[in-house]
Motif scaffolding. Structure first.
Motif, PDB file in Angstrom:
ATOM      1  N   PHE A  59      -7.828  21.187   9.785  1.00 52.91           N
ATOM      2  CA  PHE A  59      -8.023  20.837   8.366  1.00 52.91           C
ATOM      3  C   PHE A  59      -9.210  19.891   8.162  1.00 52.91           C
ATOM      4  N   TYR A  60      -9.571  19.161   9.220  1.00 48.26           N
ATOM      5  CA  TYR A  60     -10.729  18.251   9.116  1.00 48.26           C
ATOM      6  C   TYR A  60     -11.992  19.069   8.836  1.00 48.26           C
ATOM      7  N   CYS A  61     -12.089  20.240   9.464  1.00 46.74           N
ATOM      8  CA  CYS A  61     -13.278  21.078   9.250  1.00 46.74           C
ATOM      9  C   CYS A  61     -13.294  21.671   7.840  1.00 46.74           C
ATOM     10  N   SER A  92     -16.548   9.284  17.129  1.00 44.21           N
ATOM     11  CA  SER A  92     -15.208   9.841  16.964  1.00 44.21           C
ATOM     12  C   SER A  92     -14.399   9.000  15.981  1.00 44.21           C
ATOM     13  N   ALA A  93     -14.497   7.695  16.137  1.00 47.50           N
ATOM     14  CA  ALA A  93     -13.681   6.796  15.314  1.00 47.50           C
ATOM     15  C   ALA A  93     -14.148   6.771  13.852  1.00 47.50           C
ATOM     16  N   VAL A  94     -15.456   6.669  13.663  1.00 49.36           N
ATOM     17  CA  VAL A  94     -15.982   6.588  12.291  1.00 49.36           C
ATOM     18  C   VAL A  94     -15.975   7.983  11.675  1.00 49.36           C
ATOM     19  N   GLY A  95     -15.192   8.139  10.627  1.00 49.76           N
ATOM     20  CA  GLY A  95     -15.105   9.456  10.003  1.00 49.76           C
ATOM     21  C   GLY A  95     -14.604   9.336   8.577  1.00 49.76           C
ATOM     22  N   LEU A  96     -13.980  10.409   8.121  1.00 55.54           N
ATOM     23  CA  LEU A  96     -13.502  10.416   6.746  1.00 55.54           C
ATOM     24  C   LEU A  96     -12.498   9.286   6.511  1.00 55.54           C
ATOM     25  N   GLY A  97     -11.778   8.906   7.555  1.00 57.92           N
ATOM     26  CA  GLY A  97     -10.802   7.817   7.435  1.00 57.92           C
ATOM     27  C   GLY A  97     -11.460   6.524   6.989  1.00 57.92           C
ATOM     28  N   ASN A  98     -12.619   6.210   7.554  1.00 58.49           N
ATOM     29  CA  ASN A  98     -13.311   4.964   7.202  1.00 58.49           C
ATOM     30  C   ASN A  98     -13.914   5.051   5.811  1.00 58.49           C
ATOM     31  N   LEU A  99     -14.452   6.240   5.495  1.00 53.96           N
ATOM     32  CA  LEU A  99     -15.261   6.347   4.287  1.00 53.96           C
ATOM     33  C   LEU A  99     -14.442   6.636   3.046  1.00 53.96           C
ATOM     34  N   PHE A 124      -4.658   3.209  13.179  1.00 54.72           N
ATOM     35  CA  PHE A 124      -4.561   4.175  14.279  1.00 54.72           C
ATOM     36  C   PHE A 124      -5.409   5.403  14.056  1.00 54.72           C
ATOM     37  N   PHE A 125      -5.331   5.937  12.830  1.00 53.78           N
ATOM     38  CA  PHE A 125      -6.116   7.134  12.525  1.00 53.78           C
ATOM     39  C   PHE A 125      -7.592   6.810  12.661  1.00 53.78           C
ATOM     40  N   SER A 126      -7.961   5.636  12.159  1.00 54.79           N
ATOM     41  CA  SER A 126      -9.366   5.261  12.162  1.00 54.79           C
ATOM     42  C   SER A 126      -9.914   5.099  13.575  1.00 54.79           C
ATOM     43  N   LEU A 127      -9.100   4.582  14.488  1.00 57.12           N
ATOM     44  CA  LEU A 127      -9.574   4.416  15.872  1.00 57.12           C
ATOM     45  C   LEU A 127      -9.390   5.703  16.689  1.00 57.12           C
ATOM     46  N   SER A 128      -8.970   6.786  16.042  1.00 51.87           N
ATOM     47  CA  SER A 128      -8.756   8.079  16.728  1.00 51.87           C
ATOM     48  C   SER A 128      -7.717   7.985  17.831  1.00 51.87           C
ATOM     49  N   LEU A 129      -6.659   7.197  17.619  1.00 57.45           N
ATOM     50  CA  LEU A 129      -5.669   7.027  18.687  1.00 57.45           C
ATOM     51  C   LEU A 129      -4.509   8.003  18.533  1.00 57.45           C
TER      52      LEU A 129
END
Ligand code: PHE
Length: 471
Positions: free
Chosen positions: A115-117, A29-36, A245-250
């Motif tokens: 929008f993520y999809c 959940s946490a690792v996503g477009l935010g990290n990359l 925060f976004f990155s940790l899905s909080l």
């Protein structure tokens, strides 16, 4: 007493089959477009090492305490996010309206999912581009053979112009997501995490090592890690907190929901620390993966989505085995995005299952359909509907189309407000006996955590909201 039956009140409630499964799903959940995409671009542009240090500081002192608070509420409640908060509030003799904090999270998760999809659909498109490219460019040479720089630069804008194609790709991504969510926690969501996350890590390390040998690794180290504190302005600091925060899905009740499937025997503090560590490591390695490729091609770093969808395709062109690396890269991004979209879909699904006492499969399909429709509107906000600004009458959201409005409303308002309420609820409102037994901390660490949740988190997050509105 802990209720462990599902939404029908009879069958036992589904849950993670092991602690490892929970960790992989939460990291997924946490690792996503935010990290990359976002982290590397922001770190590079905002003072390299100074930003990275400050980001780590935010993860440890603000993100981690809230992450523990969310998982703790969920594990205690063993229920959907709103019901879990309501239960803890009831046991603490507090107002049931506190469940509103999770309600806000459910709405945010749904809006981000939509929008993520769409962006997930773009990733699918690039996977298609690089699969096709394997046949034209071959395995050993660079990618996109025979295309001029202008041709490559035209790929992304052409996609954004094509509303129909984006719609189809968005819906494909939604269908893949709902496939896992509809099959349940241990039979679907967990399967996605257990297979895709290890594959993700292998691809990330493989591409990073390949880039380190062939690419501009030392230039990357200078770019990412040279400490320049003068670039650490207040807005850069606030961007770092928001990104953490976004990155940790909080702030979207996601970790409350995932926490509700965790068994009583799991130490939440230790597990939350592992999740935060893994998420931060991926963000750092993503920087070490992307920039050597970009710099070796003589390109400069570009902020935002352009780094992934425009700069990197150019870079793959001049890279040996560029088609293979390009394909591997977008598959890796797709895996990361999918495990995040699964988490985003699970939040409203588990909420609706409990609220309407419905079964998982039809509920997940209904949520997916609604998110798909909102996604289609977001996709068209890039072209035909670009003149439609849904909240244009509010100065903060002036000039933003549907997709940017969904992003901005959640990132600037809903997520930080959800996180403030979570911190205040756990720090001040909830009965300390419930908390003490649940968080897996004792002594000085427990006191430190309580201090952070009571004071530092609400204060810093309030600053983010105010800055977002007035800054
Ligand atoms: N953390 C995810 C990312 O970095 C996004 C996300 C936010 C996923 C909230 C789930 C919940 O891309």
């Amino acid at each position: 007493m802990v209720v462990t039956t599902g939404s029908d009140g009879i069958t036992p409630r589904d849950g993670w089959s092991s602690r490892t499964a929970f960790i992989l799903a939460a990291v997924g959940s946490a690792v996503g477009l935010g990290n990359l995409v976002r982290f590397p671009a922001e770190a590079g542009a905002n003072g390299g090492g100074a930003f990275v240090l400050f980001y780590i500081f935010c993860i440890v002192l603000i993100g981690l305490p809230v992450l523990l608070s969310e998982t703790l509420i969920g594990r205690h409640g063993q229920s959907s996010a709103t019901e879990s908060v309501r239960r803890m509030a009831a046991e603490s003799k507090a107002s049931r309206y506190w469940e509103g904090l999770a309600g806000l999270g459910v709405i945010s998760a749904f809006m981000i999912l939509a929008f993520y999809c769409v962006i997930g659909g773009w990733v699918l498109y690039y996977i298609g581009v690089f699969v096709g490219d394997l046949f034209t460019s071959g395995v050993t040479g660079g990618a996109l053979a025979g295309m001029s720089a202008e041709d490559i630069s035209a790929i992304f804008p052409a996609l954004l112009e094509n509303g129909l194609l984006m719609t189809v790709l968005d819906l494909v991504f939604v269908v893949i997501t709902v496939y896992f969510v509809a099959r349940g926690v241990s039979g679907g969501i967990e399967i996605a995490a257990v297979w895709l996350m290890p594959a993700f890590f292998i691809l990330l390390l493989g591409i990073t090592i390949y880039g380190a040998f062939g690419g501009a690794f030392s230039e990357t180290l200078t770019y990412l890690f040279t400490v320049d504190f003068t670039k650490l302005t207040p807005d850069v600091m606030l961007a770092a907190v928001g990104q953490a925060f976004f990155s940790l899905s909080l702030g979207v009740a996601g970790m409350i929901t995932y926490g509700s499937y965790v068994g009583r025997d799991v130490n939440l503090a230790g597990t939350s620390a592992i999740i935060a560590f893994a998420d931060t490591s991926v963000a750092l390695v993503a920087g070490l993966c992307i920039f050597p490729i970009v710099f070796a091609a003589g390109l400069s770093s570009e902020g935002g989505l352009g780094l992934m969808f425009d700069t990197l395709p150019h870079a793959f062109q001049s890279m040996p085995a560029g088609s293979v690396i390009g394909l591997a890269f977008f598959i890796m991004v797709g895996f990361a995005a999918l495990t995040s979209s699964v988490a985003l879909m699970e939040v409203p699904t588990s909420w609706a299952m409990e609220k309407f006492k419905t079964r998982r499969m039809p509920t997940a399909i209904a949520i997916a359909t609604l998110a798909g429709l909102l996604g289609v509107a977001s996709a068209y906000s890039m072209n035909a509907l670009s003149g439609f600004h849904p909240l244009g009458f509010i100065p903060l959201f002036e000039g933003l189309g549907i997709m940017d409005t969904l992003d901005s409303v959640t990132a600037k308002l809903f997520m930080p407000i959800g996180a403030i309420l979570t911190a205040v609820f756990v720090g001040w409102i909830a009965d300390k006996r419930l908390i003490n037994g649940e968080n897996g901390l004792d002594g000085g660490l427990h006191k430190l955590w309580l201090f952070l949740v009571r004071w530092l988190c609400p204060v810093v997050l309030t600053l983010i909201v105010l800055f977002g509105i007035f800054g």
